[in-house]
Design a protein around this motif. Sequence first.
Motif, PDB file in Angstrom:
ATOM      1  N   TRP A 182      -9.015   6.371   0.643  1.00  0.00           N
ATOM      2  CA  TRP A 182      -8.171   6.413   1.834  1.00  0.00           C
ATOM      3  C   TRP A 182      -8.499   5.275   2.795  1.00  0.00           C
ATOM      4  CZ3 TRP A 182      -9.707   6.841   6.883  1.00  0.00           C
ATOM      5  CH2 TRP A 182     -11.005   7.275   7.115  1.00  0.00           C
ATOM      6  N   PHE A 196       0.206   3.827  -2.911  1.00  0.00           N
ATOM      7  CA  PHE A 196      -0.011   5.232  -2.554  1.00  0.00           C
ATOM      8  C   PHE A 196       0.940   6.126  -3.336  1.00  0.00           C
ATOM      9  CE2 PHE A 196       0.787   9.011  -0.011  1.00  0.00           C
ATOM     10  CZ  PHE A 196      -0.503   9.451   0.239  1.00  0.00           C
ATOM     11  N   HIS A 249       0.812  -1.210   0.000  1.00  0.00           N
ATOM     12  CA  HIS A 249       0.000   0.000   0.000  1.00  0.00           C
ATOM     13  C   HIS A 249       0.852   1.270   0.000  1.00  0.00           C
ATOM     14  CE1 HIS A 249      -3.047  -3.009   0.626  1.00  0.00           C
ATOM     15  NE2 HIS A 249      -3.831  -2.135   0.043  1.00  0.00           N
ATOM     16  N   TYR A 260      -6.235   2.352   2.113  1.00  0.00           N
ATOM     17  CA  TYR A 260      -4.867   2.511   2.605  1.00  0.00           C
ATOM     18  C   TYR A 260      -4.771   2.319   4.111  1.00  0.00           C
ATOM     19  CZ  TYR A 260      -3.735   4.347  -1.989  1.00  0.00           C
ATOM     20  OH  TYR A 260      -3.547   4.484  -3.335  1.00  0.00           O
TER      21      TYR A 260
END
Length: 151
Positions: free
Chosen positions: A79, A64, A60, A82
């Motif tokens: 979000w 990201f 992640h 994540y």
Amino acid sequence: MRTWVKFFILMYLSVLFFGSFFAVGALSTGAMERALPFISDIKMFLYYFFAGAIGGSLRHLYMFCVHYIRDELTNYRVWIMYIFYPIFATGTAIAAVTIIDSGILSIQFTEYENTPYAPISLAFFVGFGFNRFVNKLNEVSKDLFNTDNQK
């Protein structure tokens, strides 16, 4: 996505990634057991837990950064992925190794000087490919419990 949310996610994933390495070090040196004596009862599960956390947070962090560079962090719903996927990956890594150790899924681990490198490596891969593993687990459970509605 607001700048502070991006910063929070990046810090969270970084702390999870590097903190898990620190925790594995504390676990392997015995520092964690000296501080918390009950740890020796769950030591192997903690190795799997932290290996899954390293794999999940690494994937992640990578995702990201790729989405940040491409300026694709515009969806506020993303979000949650994540934040929660690396957490889900930790428990899934433990479950994966436990399922294989139980004999339900057939993977044979080779012992190397009485160390659990193979199960810990599998826990890392499950953490890294969390969503893929869950999809595969879903397919296996459908086959195992015959839940496909075939005509």
